[in-house]
Design a protein around this motif. Structure first.
Motif, PDB file in Angstrom:
ATOM      1  N   ASP A 141      40.795  53.760  37.157  1.00  0.00           N
ATOM      2  CA  ASP A 141      42.215  54.848  37.303  1.00  0.00           C
ATOM      3  C   ASP A 141      42.607  55.122  36.168  1.00  0.00           C
ATOM      4  O   ASP A 141      43.530  55.999  36.313  1.00  0.00           O
ATOM      5  CB  ASP A 141      43.359  53.344  37.221  1.00  0.00           C
ATOM      6  CG  ASP A 141      42.704  52.890  38.897  1.00  0.00           C
ATOM      7  OD1 ASP A 141      42.179  53.593  39.300  1.00  0.00           O
ATOM      8  OD2 ASP A 141      43.415  51.770  39.493  1.00  0.00           O
ATOM      9  N   ARG A 180      36.364  49.717  43.913  1.00  0.00           N
ATOM     10  CA  ARG A 180      37.035  50.549  43.857  1.00  0.00           C
ATOM     11  C   ARG A 180      36.702  51.557  44.692  1.00  0.00           C
ATOM     12  O   ARG A 180      35.530  52.645  44.728  1.00  0.00           O
ATOM     13  CB  ARG A 180      37.291  50.979  42.339  1.00  0.00           C
ATOM     14  CG  ARG A 180      38.285  52.125  41.817  1.00  0.00           C
ATOM     15  CD  ARG A 180      38.524  52.279  40.940  1.00  0.00           C
ATOM     16  NE  ARG A 180      38.879  53.766  40.214  1.00  0.00           N
ATOM     17  CZ  ARG A 180      39.190  54.789  40.478  1.00  0.00           C
ATOM     18  NH1 ARG A 180      37.962  55.366  40.331  1.00  0.00           N
ATOM     19  NH2 ARG A 180      40.533  56.070  40.493  1.00  0.00           N
ATOM     20  N   ARG A 187      41.951  51.314  45.653  1.00  0.00           N
ATOM     21  CA  ARG A 187      42.363  50.328  46.495  1.00  0.00           C
ATOM     22  C   ARG A 187      40.965  49.911  45.873  1.00  0.00           C
ATOM     23  O   ARG A 187      40.000  49.892  46.042  1.00  0.00           O
ATOM     24  CB  ARG A 187      42.177  50.319  47.930  1.00  0.00           C
ATOM     25  CG  ARG A 187      42.214  49.369  48.349  1.00  0.00           C
ATOM     26  CD  ARG A 187      42.142  49.721  50.157  1.00  0.00           C
ATOM     27  NE  ARG A 187      41.516  48.480  51.091  1.00  0.00           N
ATOM     28  CZ  ARG A 187      40.932  47.651  51.186  1.00  0.00           C
ATOM     29  NH1 ARG A 187      39.724  48.313  50.994  1.00  0.00           N
ATOM     30  NH2 ARG A 187      40.426  45.962  51.711  1.00  0.00           N
ATOM     31  N   ARG A 188      41.454  48.692  45.760  1.00  0.00           N
ATOM     32  CA  ARG A 188      39.707  47.414  45.543  1.00  0.00           C
ATOM     33  C   ARG A 188      39.738  46.349  46.969  1.00  0.00           C
ATOM     34  O   ARG A 188      40.721  45.830  47.333  1.00  0.00           O
ATOM     35  CB  ARG A 188      40.011  46.611  43.848  1.00  0.00           C
ATOM     36  CG  ARG A 188      39.704  47.077  42.797  1.00  0.00           C
ATOM     37  CD  ARG A 188      41.231  47.736  42.473  1.00  0.00           C
ATOM     38  NE  ARG A 188      41.565  48.327  41.100  1.00  0.00           N
ATOM     39  CZ  ARG A 188      42.109  49.011  40.525  1.00  0.00           C
ATOM     40  NH1 ARG A 188      42.297  50.056  40.866  1.00  0.00           N
ATOM     41  NH2 ARG A 188      42.656  48.468  38.567  1.00  0.00           N
ATOM     42  N   ASN A 206      46.715  44.735  46.180  1.00  0.00           N
ATOM     43  CA  ASN A 206      46.597  46.374  46.091  1.00  0.00           C
ATOM     44  C   ASN A 206      47.494  46.437  47.122  1.00  0.00           C
ATOM     45  O   ASN A 206      48.434  48.149  46.948  1.00  0.00           O
ATOM     46  CB  ASN A 206      45.480  46.090  47.399  1.00  0.00           C
ATOM     47  CG  ASN A 206      43.987  46.459  46.778  1.00  0.00           C
ATOM     48  OD1 ASN A 206      43.605  46.583  45.619  1.00  0.00           O
ATOM     49  ND2 ASN A 206      42.831  45.837  47.798  1.00  0.00           N
ATOM     50  N   ASP A 261      36.702  55.455  45.983  1.00  0.00           N
ATOM     51  CA  ASP A 261      36.735  56.558  44.691  1.00  0.00           C
ATOM     52  C   ASP A 261      36.210  57.463  45.899  1.00  0.00           C
ATOM     53  O   ASP A 261      35.349  57.356  47.204  1.00  0.00           O
ATOM     54  CB  ASP A 261      36.069  56.771  44.179  1.00  0.00           C
ATOM     55  CG  ASP A 261      36.479  57.619  42.926  1.00  0.00           C
ATOM     56  OD1 ASP A 261      37.221  58.189  43.584  1.00  0.00           O
ATOM     57  OD2 ASP A 261      35.783  57.346  41.871  1.00  0.00           O
ATOM     58  N   SER A 314      37.178  44.067  37.024  1.00  0.00           N
ATOM     59  CA  SER A 314      38.946  44.428  37.813  1.00  0.00           C
ATOM     60  C   SER A 314      38.882  45.589  36.429  1.00  0.00           C
ATOM     61  O   SER A 314      39.679  46.330  36.215  1.00  0.00           O
ATOM     62  CB  SER A 314      39.162  42.742  37.732  1.00  0.00           C
ATOM     63  OG  SER A 314      39.300  42.551  38.413  1.00  0.00           O
ATOM     64  N   ALA A 344      37.185  48.674  36.716  1.00  0.00           N
ATOM     65  CA  ALA A 344      37.967  49.586  37.857  1.00  0.00           C
ATOM     66  C   ALA A 344      39.504  50.274  37.187  1.00  0.00           C
ATOM     67  O   ALA A 344      40.300  51.476  37.248  1.00  0.00           O
ATOM     68  CB  ALA A 344      38.985  48.782  39.058  1.00  0.00           C
ATOM     69  N   THR A 387      41.775  56.597  48.909  1.00  0.00           N
ATOM     70  CA  THR A 387      41.392  55.743  47.607  1.00  0.00           C
ATOM     71  C   THR A 387      42.719  54.994  47.775  1.00  0.00           C
ATOM     72  O   THR A 387      43.014  53.843  46.937  1.00  0.00           O
ATOM     73  CB  THR A 387      41.264  56.637  46.689  1.00  0.00           C
ATOM     74  OG1 THR A 387      42.365  57.171  46.440  1.00  0.00           O
ATOM     75  CG2 THR A 387      40.626  57.530  46.318  1.00  0.00           C
ATOM     76  N   TYR A 445      46.312  53.840  41.501  1.00  0.00           N
ATOM     77  CA  TYR A 445      45.449  53.042  41.901  1.00  0.00           C
ATOM     78  C   TYR A 445      44.664  53.184  42.600  1.00  0.00           C
ATOM     79  O   TYR A 445      45.574  53.929  43.654  1.00  0.00           O
ATOM     80  CB  TYR A 445      46.982  52.440  41.579  1.00  0.00           C
ATOM     81  CG  TYR A 445      45.710  50.651  41.942  1.00  0.00           C
ATOM     82  CD1 TYR A 445      45.877  49.434  41.511  1.00  0.00           C
ATOM     83  CD2 TYR A 445      46.071  50.102  43.662  1.00  0.00           C
ATOM     84  CE1 TYR A 445      45.014  48.818  41.926  1.00  0.00           C
ATOM     85  CE2 TYR A 445      44.873  48.937  43.734  1.00  0.00           C
ATOM     86  CZ  TYR A 445      44.935  48.558  43.290  1.00  0.00           C
ATOM     87  OH  TYR A 445      43.896  47.079  43.545  1.00  0.00           O
TER      88      TYR A 445
END
Length: 443
Positions: free
Chosen positions: A200, A69, A37-38, A26, A71, A193, A196, A403, A35
């Motif tokens: 993106d 993720r 954020r996770r 991140n 969103d 991952s 995600a 996000t 991108y």
């Protein structure tokens, strides 16, 4: 007991390390607009009992469960919509600004005024050869300025059409890439991952497509995007359909998807089409101004005689800005005297009639009106563009807040997961100490 503690500590340390890795990811993408954020969700590890434990359940630690993720479907749609509006306004404004530059740099108004001034000087001595040559030079320069302005509009149109062709090609490439991304989403494991990262990529492609053509988007339960233009599918699942562009008779652009005509409502492609319409209208006005100059000068020539007593010949040839040219070959052909006057007459009645026609609602006034209207149109569109940009910026800020990566928050998460990692390390150490103590009892 110690074995369970070892497993619990190990699972906790591994989960904390995975969370630390995701937090570092991140932070590394804090400035990346593509991108989101996770976060890492955790799940308990439950071990069921064996033969002697019936069906008891014992907790055996924690495991990383899903990569979540950040969103917001609404904010993404709003950001795409507003960015498409800004792209349309930018493209239209850029095209009209180039057209205005072409007209202003050609110096039409100045050339008209200089031509009128040369006629005024000739009125003082209608038989002076130098003054007559100056009028001819002024007329030639005026014709050149009209041609330069026309060529400038040609260049502005060509630039818009080139950009439109490039935009259509880019949109088709993006459509194909989105179809491949949809295929990847269908194969990816939910919560991974990789999923995600594909989301993106999907959102970045949709944003770029919206800036080009203001596309409409729908997401299915898996997260795959379906894109349409004016109701016609552009991307459906793993299939994409090509957008094509052609010039309309009025100078605008016509778009089709799979042979079906579509109307764009946003995006730079629509802005280019609107700019082309504006340039076509501007060209009509410029040709009208050119025809006004040609008709006034040629009519005056036809109504007068040259110093040698012959009837005046056309001053200009052509019919518009693209083909206007000086028709006279010398100053001695300028018909300053009215018909019926003698040879070498100093009567400037015909010259004065031309000067009056040029002065009263003549080409200079028309050129001034043309430039003023164009400048006003550009000014109003600039205000509209700035307002749309403010709205788009607000939508972008809202999306980023939802996000994007907040470095302060990520720093807190780093500290939290680092402490969790250390705590699990101590659990493992405590389990080892207990195990050593048990072994020491039997000695």
């Amino acid at each position: 007991m110690s074995a369970n503690l070892l497993l619990i500590g190990k699972s906790g340390a591994m989960a904390a390390r995975a969370a630390l890795d995701l937090t570092a990811q991140n932070i590394a993408n804090a400035g990346n607009p593509d991108y989101a954020r996770r976060t890492l969700s955790m799940a308990e590890v439950a071990a069921k009992g064996g033969i002697t434990m019936q069906q008891d359940v014992g907790l055996s630690g924690v495991r990383p469960d899903r990569v979540l993720r950040s969103d917001s479907l609404f904010l993404h749609n709003e950001a795409r919509r507003t960015s498409g509006d800004v792209a349309r306004a930018d493209a239209e404004l850029a095209g009209l600004t180039n057209a205005e530059t072409s007209i202003e740099q050609a110096g039409i108004y100045t050339a008209i005024v200089d031509f009128e001034a040369s006629l005024s000087r000739l009125a003082a001595d209608p038989l002076d050869g130098a003054l007559r040559s100056a009028v001819v030079e002024g007329g030639d320069r005026l014709a050149q300025t009209f041609r330069i302005a026309g060529n400038g509009l040609d260049i502005a149109e060509a630039d818009l059409r080139f950009n439109a062709d490039a935009g259509v090609e880019q949109l088709n490439l993006l459509s194909g890439e989105l179809a491949r991304t949809n295929a990847g989403i269908a194969r990816a494991r939910p919560g991974s991952s990789n999923m995600a990262a594909l989301f993106d990529q999907r959102d970045a492609l949709l944003r770029d497509m919206a800036q080009l053509a203001g596309v409409r988007t729908q997401l299915d339960a898996m997260g795959r995007a379906a894109v349409s233009l004016d109701g016609q599918p552009l991307v459906t699942g793993v299939d994409s359909f090509a957008l094509a562009v052609a010039a309309n008779p009025d100078g605008t652009l016509g778009f089709t998807v799979g042979g079906t005509a579509v109307e764009l409502d946003a995006g730079s492609l629509l802005g280019a089409s609107q700019a082309l319409r504006g340039i076509a209208e501007l060209r009509t006005q410029l040709d009208g101004l050119t025809a006004q100059v040609i008709n006034l000068a040629n009519t005056a020539q036809a109504n007068g005689i040259a110093p040698d007593g012959t009837q005046g010949q056309p001053f200009f040839s052509g019919s518009g800005a693209s083909d206007i040219a000086l028709a006279l070959t010398g100053g001695n052909q300028i018909a300053t005297a009215p018909a019926g006057s003698g040879v070498d007459s100093r009567n400037i009645g015909n010259l004065q009639a031309l000067r009056d026609a040029l002065a009263v609602n003549g080409p200079a006034s028309s050129a001034d009106t043309l430039l003023f209207n164009l400048s006003s149109a550009i000014g109003s569109r600039t205000i509209t563009r700035d307002a749309l940009r403010t709205i788009a910026d607000s939508a972008g800020v809202a999306l980023s807040a939802e996000t994007g990566v907040d470095l302060d928050r990520e720093a807190t998460e780093l500290l939290r997961y680092q402490q969790a990692f250390q705590a699990n390390g101590r659990v493992i150490q405590a389990a080892a100490d207990i195990f050593d103590t048990i072994l020491g009892i039997g000695r």
